[in-house]
Design a protein around this motif. Sequence first.
Motif, PDB file in Angstrom:
ATOM      1  N   TRP A  45       0.856  -1.183   0.000  1.00 30.89           N
ATOM      2  CA  TRP A  45       0.000   0.000   0.000  1.00 30.89           C
ATOM      3  C   TRP A  45       0.896   1.238   0.000  1.00 30.89           C
ATOM      4  O   TRP A  45       1.866   1.314   0.742  1.00 30.89           O
ATOM      5  CB  TRP A  45      -0.909   0.011   1.225  1.00 30.89           C
ATOM      6  CG  TRP A  45      -1.960  -1.060   1.155  1.00 30.89           C
ATOM      7  CD1 TRP A  45      -1.855  -2.331   1.615  1.00 30.89           C
ATOM      8  CD2 TRP A  45      -3.235  -0.941   0.544  1.00 30.89           C
ATOM      9  NE1 TRP A  45      -2.991  -3.031   1.333  1.00 30.89           N
ATOM     10  CE2 TRP A  45      -3.872  -2.190   0.674  1.00 30.89           C
ATOM     11  CE3 TRP A  45      -3.911   0.087  -0.098  1.00 30.89           C
ATOM     12  CZ2 TRP A  45      -5.153  -2.430   0.193  1.00 30.89           C
ATOM     13  CZ3 TRP A  45      -5.189  -0.152  -0.573  1.00 30.89           C
ATOM     14  CH2 TRP A  45      -5.792  -1.401  -0.434  1.00 30.89           C
ATOM     15  N   ILE A  46       0.560   2.220  -0.841  1.00 28.63           N
ATOM     16  CA  ILE A  46       1.397   3.413  -1.013  1.00 28.63           C
ATOM     17  C   ILE A  46       0.550   4.669  -0.901  1.00 28.63           C
ATOM     18  O   ILE A  46      -0.618   4.691  -1.311  1.00 28.63           O
ATOM     19  CB  ILE A  46       2.084   3.409  -2.404  1.00 28.63           C
ATOM     20  CG1 ILE A  46       3.002   2.211  -2.528  1.00 28.63           C
ATOM     21  CG2 ILE A  46       2.845   4.697  -2.657  1.00 28.63           C
ATOM     22  CD1 ILE A  46       3.642   2.068  -3.882  1.00 28.63           C
ATOM     23  N   PHE A  47       1.169   5.713  -0.333  1.00 32.81           N
ATOM     24  CA  PHE A  47       0.548   7.040  -0.374  1.00 32.81           C
ATOM     25  C   PHE A  47       1.628   8.098  -0.510  1.00 32.81           C
ATOM     26  O   PHE A  47       2.677   8.018   0.124  1.00 32.81           O
ATOM     27  CB  PHE A  47      -0.267   7.338   0.890  1.00 32.81           C
ATOM     28  CG  PHE A  47      -0.902   8.702   0.833  1.00 32.81           C
ATOM     29  CD1 PHE A  47      -2.048   8.919   0.087  1.00 32.81           C
ATOM     30  CD2 PHE A  47      -0.334   9.777   1.493  1.00 32.81           C
ATOM     31  CE1 PHE A  47      -2.614  10.176  -0.004  1.00 32.81           C
ATOM     32  CE2 PHE A  47      -0.906  11.041   1.414  1.00 32.81           C
ATOM     33  CZ  PHE A  47      -2.048  11.241   0.668  1.00 32.81           C
ATOM     34  N   PHE A  48       1.371   9.084  -1.383  1.00 30.43           N
ATOM     35  CA  PHE A  48       2.189  10.289  -1.453  1.00 30.43           C
ATOM     36  C   PHE A  48       1.315  11.417  -1.974  1.00 30.43           C
ATOM     37  O   PHE A  48       0.243  11.195  -2.531  1.00 30.43           O
ATOM     38  CB  PHE A  48       3.430  10.100  -2.343  1.00 30.43           C
ATOM     39  CG  PHE A  48       3.141   9.995  -3.806  1.00 30.43           C
ATOM     40  CD1 PHE A  48       3.089  11.117  -4.601  1.00 30.43           C
ATOM     41  CD2 PHE A  48       2.932   8.762  -4.387  1.00 30.43           C
ATOM     42  CE1 PHE A  48       2.823  11.022  -5.954  1.00 30.43           C
ATOM     43  CE2 PHE A  48       2.673   8.649  -5.736  1.00 30.43           C
ATOM     44  CZ  PHE A  48       2.607   9.787  -6.523  1.00 30.43           C
ATOM     45  N   SER A  49       1.758  12.628  -1.723  1.00 25.72           N
ATOM     46  CA  SER A  49       1.038  13.817  -2.177  1.00 25.72           C
ATOM     47  C   SER A  49       1.947  14.617  -3.092  1.00 25.72           C
ATOM     48  O   SER A  49       3.158  14.671  -2.888  1.00 25.72           O
ATOM     49  CB  SER A  49       0.630  14.664  -0.970  1.00 25.72           C
ATOM     50  OG  SER A  49       0.132  15.908  -1.393  1.00 25.72           O
ATOM     51  N   ASP A  50       1.344  15.270  -4.074  1.00 20.16           N
ATOM     52  CA  ASP A  50       2.117  16.128  -4.972  1.00 20.16           C
ATOM     53  C   ASP A  50       2.619  17.377  -4.255  1.00 20.16           C
ATOM     54  O   ASP A  50       3.538  18.033  -4.731  1.00 20.16           O
ATOM     55  CB  ASP A  50       1.274  16.554  -6.174  1.00 20.16           C
ATOM     56  CG  ASP A  50       0.963  15.381  -7.093  1.00 20.16           C
ATOM     57  OD1 ASP A  50       1.748  14.408  -7.081  1.00 20.16           O
ATOM     58  OD2 ASP A  50      -0.047  15.445  -7.806  1.00 20.16           O
ATOM     59  N   GLU A  53       6.868  10.054   0.748  1.00 19.05           N
ATOM     60  CA  GLU A  53       6.135   8.871   0.321  1.00 19.05           C
ATOM     61  C   GLU A  53       6.266   7.804   1.393  1.00 19.05           C
ATOM     62  O   GLU A  53       7.310   7.673   2.027  1.00 19.05           O
ATOM     63  CB  GLU A  53       6.721   8.368  -0.998  1.00 19.05           C
ATOM     64  CG  GLU A  53       5.980   7.215  -1.596  1.00 19.05           C
ATOM     65  CD  GLU A  53       6.528   6.854  -2.971  1.00 19.05           C
ATOM     66  OE1 GLU A  53       6.633   5.643  -3.235  1.00 19.05           O
ATOM     67  OE2 GLU A  53       6.858   7.767  -3.743  1.00 19.05           O
ATOM     68  N   TYR A  54       5.185   7.039   1.587  1.00 18.48           N
ATOM     69  CA  TYR A  54       5.252   5.947   2.550  1.00 18.48           C
ATOM     70  C   TYR A  54       4.521   4.744   1.967  1.00 18.48           C
ATOM     71  O   TYR A  54       3.472   4.881   1.333  1.00 18.48           O
ATOM     72  CB  TYR A  54       4.621   6.337   3.893  1.00 18.48           C
ATOM     73  CG  TYR A  54       4.763   5.239   4.924  1.00 18.48           C
ATOM     74  CD1 TYR A  54       5.953   5.067   5.615  1.00 18.48           C
ATOM     75  CD2 TYR A  54       3.727   4.346   5.164  1.00 18.48           C
ATOM     76  CE1 TYR A  54       6.101   4.042   6.532  1.00 18.48           C
ATOM     77  CE2 TYR A  54       3.867   3.318   6.083  1.00 18.48           C
ATOM     78  CZ  TYR A  54       5.050   3.171   6.764  1.00 18.48           C
ATOM     79  OH  TYR A  54       5.206   2.155   7.668  1.00 18.48           O
ATOM     80  N   SER A  55       5.086   3.554   2.182  1.00 20.61           N
ATOM     81  CA  SER A  55       4.418   2.324   1.759  1.00 20.61           C
ATOM     82  C   SER A  55       4.430   1.351   2.927  1.00 20.61           C
ATOM     83  O   SER A  55       5.356   1.330   3.740  1.00 20.61           O
ATOM     84  CB  SER A  55       5.120   1.711   0.550  1.00 20.61           C
ATOM     85  OG  SER A  55       6.437   1.331   0.889  1.00 20.61           O
ATOM     86  N   GLY A  56       3.366   0.558   3.000  1.00 20.00           N
ATOM     87  CA  GLY A  56       3.253  -0.407   4.089  1.00 20.00           C
ATOM     88  C   GLY A  56       2.426  -1.605   3.683  1.00 20.00           C
ATOM     89  O   GLY A  56       1.880  -1.667   2.580  1.00 20.00           O
ATOM     90  N   ASP A  57       2.293  -2.548   4.625  1.00 16.92           N
ATOM     91  CA  ASP A  57       1.569  -3.788   4.343  1.00 16.92           C
ATOM     92  C   ASP A  57       0.058  -3.614   4.383  1.00 16.92           C
ATOM     93  O   ASP A  57      -0.668  -4.360   3.732  1.00 16.92           O
ATOM     94  CB  ASP A  57       1.990  -4.880   5.333  1.00 16.92           C
ATOM     95  CG  ASP A  57       3.458  -5.259   5.159  1.00 16.92           C
ATOM     96  OD1 ASP A  57       3.962  -5.137   4.018  1.00 16.92           O
ATOM     97  OD2 ASP A  57       4.094  -5.655   6.155  1.00 16.92           O
ATOM     98  N   THR A  58      -0.425  -2.631   5.156  1.00 20.11           N
ATOM     99  CA  THR A  58      -1.864  -2.413   5.268  1.00 20.11           C
ATOM    100  C   THR A  58      -2.188  -0.929   5.084  1.00 20.11           C
ATOM    101  O   THR A  58      -1.325  -0.066   5.257  1.00 20.11           O
ATOM    102  CB  THR A  58      -2.393  -2.851   6.654  1.00 20.11           C
ATOM    103  OG1 THR A  58      -1.778  -2.033   7.647  1.00 20.11           O
ATOM    104  CG2 THR A  58      -2.101  -4.315   6.924  1.00 20.11           C
ATOM    105  N   LYS A  59      -3.452  -0.654   4.788  1.00 18.01           N
ATOM    106  CA  LYS A  59      -3.905   0.730   4.667  1.00 18.01           C
ATOM    107  C   LYS A  59      -3.723   1.473   5.984  1.00 18.01           C
ATOM    108  O   LYS A  59      -3.282   2.618   6.012  1.00 18.01           O
ATOM    109  CB  LYS A  59      -5.394   0.782   4.301  1.00 18.01           C
ATOM    110  CG  LYS A  59      -5.725   0.599   2.875  1.00 18.01           C
ATOM    111  CD  LYS A  59      -7.223   0.809   2.711  1.00 18.01           C
ATOM    112  CE  LYS A  59      -7.659   0.681   1.288  1.00 18.01           C
ATOM    113  NZ  LYS A  59      -9.090   0.941   1.127  1.00 18.01           N
TER     114      LYS A  59
END
Length: 142
Positions: free
Chosen positions: A34-39, A44-50
Amino acid sequence: MATREEKEITEHLKLALDEIGEIKPWFDKDFQTWIFFSDLYPVEYSGDTKEEVVKNYPLYLKEFIKHRLQNRLAPIMEKKTKGHGGKRSGSGRPKKVTEEQNVRVYLPKDIALWIKHPGTIQNIRQMVSVYQQELTHLNKAV
């Protein structure tokens, strides 16, 4: 008791999270994470769960803000580029502002070679101007 720096970091973090809005991670099938980043921020951060991403992204953002306030970021981190990839002013083909307009004309080879000789074009222009003057005189006479 929180120090002045920590309060400032917390204020900037709240402001940043308000700008970003809701943290909605998406699943990347290539990396199985699972990944999230903002423009708006280069974090940026990624992990195993939301839930992990929603919980830990603000911590990474806080660390980024801390480094920004301490001026510990590389200049490229926040530099906005125009997307021209190193384009320099004045680079590229020169603009043909003062150059004469050209037209392609196909001539027999012997005439083309004769025109290439130095001074021939000036002589042709003189002949053309004399011819045009004679035509105007003839038209006035008629």
